[in-house]
Design a protein around this motif. Structure first.
Motif, mmCIF file in Angstrom:
data_model
loop_
_atom_site.group_PDB
_atom_site.id
_atom_site.type_symbol
_atom_site.label_atom_id
_atom_site.label_comp_id
_atom_site.label_asym_id
_atom_site.label_seq_id
_atom_site.Cartn_x
_atom_site.Cartn_y
_atom_site.Cartn_z
ATOM 1 N N THR A 184 42.849 44.924 49.231
ATOM 2 C CA THR A 184 44.047 44.583 48.466
ATOM 3 C C THR A 184 43.890 45.208 47.079
ATOM 4 O OG1 THR A 184 43.045 42.582 47.562
ATOM 5 C CG2 THR A 184 44.266 42.349 49.642
ATOM 6 N N GLU A 185 44.987 45.281 46.338
ATOM 7 C CA GLU A 185 44.901 45.837 44.985
ATOM 8 C C GLU A 185 43.990 44.975 44.107
ATOM 9 O OE1 GLU A 185 49.053 46.108 44.303
ATOM 10 O OE2 GLU A 185 49.180 48.044 45.324
ATOM 11 N N VAL A 229 46.865 49.954 51.074
ATOM 12 C CA VAL A 229 47.584 49.732 49.804
ATOM 13 C C VAL A 229 47.450 50.930 48.868
ATOM 14 C CG1 VAL A 229 47.405 47.216 49.918
ATOM 15 C CG2 VAL A 229 45.638 48.507 48.691
ATOM 16 N N PHE A 230 46.506 51.839 49.177
ATOM 17 C CA PHE A 230 46.302 53.017 48.320
ATOM 18 C C PHE A 230 46.783 54.300 49.002
ATOM 19 C CE2 PHE A 230 42.424 51.479 50.366
ATOM 20 C CZ PHE A 230 42.143 52.528 51.233
ATOM 21 N N GLU A 247 40.596 46.031 42.027
ATOM 22 C CA GLU A 247 40.446 45.753 40.589
ATOM 23 C C GLU A 247 39.138 45.019 40.311
ATOM 24 O OE1 GLU A 247 43.946 43.656 39.271
ATOM 25 O OE2 GLU A 247 45.244 45.356 39.800
#
Length: 349
Positions: free
Chosen positions: A185-186, A167-168, A190
């Protein structure tokens, strides 16, 4: 050291053919080299094992849709081309199948002529140097015409190309994904930052060597292929600050660990902004200087990757962990489950 010391029996049904619907729901084996303890967890619980001030290092390379299917313009014969390395001026080092049909001067057409390639010559290991002709942007044409170069052990079609990207992912240049990063995952990233866990990015473009088995009988005889890496000034400064403040540096994947160890070779005391080609080969006996923990997937028998992991956690413990992974039916390889190796990880919060 013999290569077959890193062999293990792997039932074929444990080779993951497709990614999970939810990236973070893969299983995670937690290995503590300090106590030799192994526990079983879900990757979604990764933050529980990390402390404020720790730093995760992620490889932000992006996979090229590097596999192209075309036809020879003179005979109509079908040819497969795998892009390996950009040599500049629209010329790429490639692997072609069937190789015997592609000689110097051969022209191949892709997508009804949207892209054409002419063979300029042959390399030492059978690669072909291909020069591409097109209108517009090369990477946009690759997105349209190319397929993800999934490893040979994955036989299922990938419905969503993004599932073979992290995802990055940011900098295009790999022919294989840094698969330990596929679990993130994002939201998970976070959560980590909210907890005070730092996230740093390096780039290493994964080359074809990642697919190649070790053919030598002894580990010491094997030669690694060079791969391009880059570490920014900002990343180096963050890693030095983390070390100074007593935090741990946890590499996500063997690619991140090889990059950090390349920089910290020969007794280096600080991380520095750096780029270049690395062919560092890490196997048992190697003393790590750049990382304190490792997140990785379950790798092929007798591969350079299982050798690196064995160097980090101890060969005996890793071979025991792999035996346990097989008996617990963990999913193996690119789309498989994960392993966290961290001293004191069994005393997590």
């Amino acid at each position: 050291m013999r290569v077959d010391e890193f062999n293990f029996d792997l039932p074929e049904e444990l080779i993951a053919q497709t990614p999970l619907e939810d990236r973070k729901e893969s299983r995670m084996m937690v290995v503590d080299p300090q106590s030799n303890h192994i526990e079983h967890q879900s990757f979604s619980h990764i933050t529980e094992y990390l402390k404020p001030g720790d730093c995760l290092v992620l490889n932000d390379t992006r996979v090229l849709p590097a596999r192209l299917y075309g036809i020879k313009t003179d005979t109509g014969a079908k040819i497969e081309v795998l892009l390996l390395k950009d040599e500049g001026n629209d010329t790429w080092k490639t692997l072609v199948k069937p190789a015997k049909r592609v000689k110097e001067g051969t022209t191949i057409s892709f997508g009804d002529g949207l892209l054409t390639a002419t063979c300029l010559g042959e390399g030492e290991q059978g690669e072909r140097l291909m020069n591409f002709t097109y209108e517009g942007r090369f990477l946009e044409l690759l997105d349209e015409l190319g397929e993800m170069p999934l490893p040979p052990y994955i036989r299922e079609q990938l419905n969503d190309k993004e599932r073979y990207q992290t995802v990055f992912s940011k900098h295009v240049g790999s022919v294989a994904a840094p698969t330990a990063g596929l679990h993130f995952t994002e939201e998970l990233l976070e959560q980590m930052q909210e907890k005070g866990i730092h996230v740093a990015y390096i780039t290493l473009h994964v080359g074809l060597g990642t697919f190649r088995p070790v053919s030598a009988e002894t580990v010491e005889e094997h030669e690694m292929h060079g791969e391009y890496y880059q570490v920014s000034k900002g990343t180096a400064a963050l890693l030095n600050q983390v070390r100074h403040d007593g935090g741990r540096i946890i590499a996500v994947g063997t690619t991140s660990s090889r990059t950090l160890e390349t920089i910290m070779q020969n007794g280096a005391e600080t991380f520095k902004e750096q780029s270049g080609w690395t062919d560092i080969f890490i196997y048992p006996g190697y003393k790590f200087n750049g990382i304190d923990g490792l997140i990785t997937n379950f790798h092929l028998p007798q591969s350079t990757l299982i050798m690196l992991v064995s160097a980090f956690a101890g060969k005996e413990l890793i071979m025991k962990a792999y035996e346990e992974a097989v008996s617990h039916k963990y999913r193996f390889f690119s789309f498989g489950d994960s392993m966290l190796i961290l001293e004191g990880s069994t005393d997590h919060q």
